[in-house]
Design an enzyme around this catalytic site. Structure first.
Site, PDB file in Angstrom:
ATOM      1  CD  GLU A 154     -30.719 -15.616 -35.103  1.00  0.00           C
ATOM      2  OE1 GLU A 154     -30.615 -16.406 -34.161  1.00  0.00           O
ATOM      3  OE2 GLU A 154     -29.693 -15.533 -35.753  1.00  0.00           O
ATOM      4  CG  ASP A 170     -32.498 -23.383 -32.180  1.00  0.00           C
ATOM      5  OD1 ASP A 170     -31.110 -23.465 -32.586  1.00  0.00           O
ATOM      6  OD2 ASP A 170     -32.602 -22.868 -31.096  1.00  0.00           O
TER       7      ASP A 170
END
Length: 401
Positions: A154, A170
């Site tokens: 990210e 996640d």
């Protein structure tokens, strides 16, 4: 932070990186003045994985100048997503050919808040609804990406520079590390596993009773694809809903008769809030004794997801308190330290009831840093690099060892 369960849909204007990690809370802080950040910067992707499959790379995000959602090609040119449908329609093929084993490829990343996905052997499946892009959600057994080996990083690139992280919020999957080179030639990197760390994380989960081994997903050919986060372990039924109850109960008993002090801002040590439990609710008061926010007794989903009963709005009171509480619950330090957050990591994950997934991931990181839950940046334990004057970013696809 925003979470949409099942298959996540990121709507226009939502910063993709904020969905998973707390890094954008850092990205929003003021940075020292530097020369103007360019519209795009190079991202060097190096394949040290030792795997022979074709690698596919995707750069997806929100264009910060317009708030539009879309993808960038290898040159960094932005392409907005077309309007989707209901049921979802296939997204345009945004894949970029990645480097072969032992080789590097350089692409350019624009001013995005977004993700760089990479997959081995197969292209990822992305679809569009009328509300935006549908992201992979492999906790759902019918997700078309369930049997693909992939991962993502990210980043945010804006006027204040580059923020780039590795994330396991996640899932723990294909290993990788990230880095940045500044204008003066200095570099920073994070996210690299210790030698043998990939297998050690999986073996730790396999050896932990109580459902933790059920977080691991494999393909029919035996290939290990990932270990789901405990939040998704609850969703899939691998972990029992009561997995954190004993610890939460003990915290609630302790602070019925004593005070939990939260000092959420490192640069404002005079701002403190004081929590006491009454029945099913922990009330926090300010220095004047006024109640500023309250939290109902959280369940495991609230703890692992840092949401629901531990929701953290982007404000200056409830959000910062909730972030600190969430970190204390995941790290199981609320019983041993009544002044949060903790100044060091020595006491993290010591209680038998803890986030054993986060414990395993942090233990195998070369620098101890990871984003193993959404607010792992509390106390700066996150795997994040930043440069106000980035000249190049890097993403290393690391060995499965």
């Amino acid at each position: 932070m925003l979470r949409l369960f099942g298959r996540r849909i990121l709507t226009v204007g939502t910063a993709i990186a904020s969905v998973i990690a707390g890094s954008l809370l850092t990205a929003g802080t003021a940075a020292p003045a530097h020369a103007a950040v360019p519209d795009t910067i190079p991202l060097k992707i190096t394949n040290n994985s030792g795997r022979g499959e074709q690698v596919y790379v995707y750069n997806l995000g929100t264009q910060l100048s317009t708030g539009r959602q879309g993808w960038a090609d290898a040159s960094g040119t932005f392409h907005p997503w077309p309007v989707g449908g209901n049921p979802p329609t296939p997204a345009p093929d945004a894949s970029i050919a990645g480097p072969a084993a032992g080789r590097s490829t350089t692409i350019r990343v624009p001013r995005f808040s977004g993700r760089v996905y990479f997959s081995y052997g197969r292209k990822l499946v992305f679809k569009l609804t009328t509300g935006g892009l549908v992201q992979p959600a492999v906790q759902n057994p019918t997700d078309p990406n369930r049997d693909i080996l992939f991962n993502w990083s990210e980043y945010t690139l804006n006027d204040s520079g580059l923020w780039l992280n590795s994330t396991q919020v996640d899932m723990f999957s294909a290993p990788y590390s990230v880095g940045v080179r500044r204008a003066d030639g200095s570099t920073a990197s994070t996210g690299k596993l210790r030698p043998g760390g990939y297998h050690a994380v999986l073996d730790t989960l396999r050896g932990r009773p109580g459902g933790w081994a059920g977080l691991i997903q494999t393909r029919s050919d035996g290939t290990v694809l990932r270990a789901l986060s405990p939040l998704y372990g609850l969703e899939t039924g691998a972990l029992p809903a009561s997995v954190m109850d004993d610890y939460v109960d003990r915290v609630w008993r302790k602070y019925t008769g004593s005070t939990l002090t939260v000092t959420p801002f490192a640069d404002r040590p005079g701002v403190a809030y004081h929590g006491r439990v009454s029945g099913d609710v922990m009330h926090f008061t300010d220095s004047a004794g006024a109640v500023v926010t309250s939290f109902r007794k959280p369940d495991a989903s609230s703890v692992f997801g840092c949401h629901r009963r531990l929701d953290a709005p982007n404000d200056q009171v409830r959000g910062p308190i909730s972030r600190t509480l969430c970190a204390g619950f995941n790290r199981s330090t609320l019983l041993t330290n009544p002044s949060q957050p903790d100044s060091g990591s020595g006491g993290f994950y010591q209680d038998p009831v803890t986030n054993h997934y986060a414990r395993a991931v942090h233990a195998q990181m070369a620098d101890g840093k990871a984003y193993a839950f959404a607010f792992d940046d509390v106390g700066h334990h996150e795997s994040l690099v930043h440069a106000g004057d980035p000249s190049e970013a890097s993403l290393s696809l690391d060995p499965f060892s």
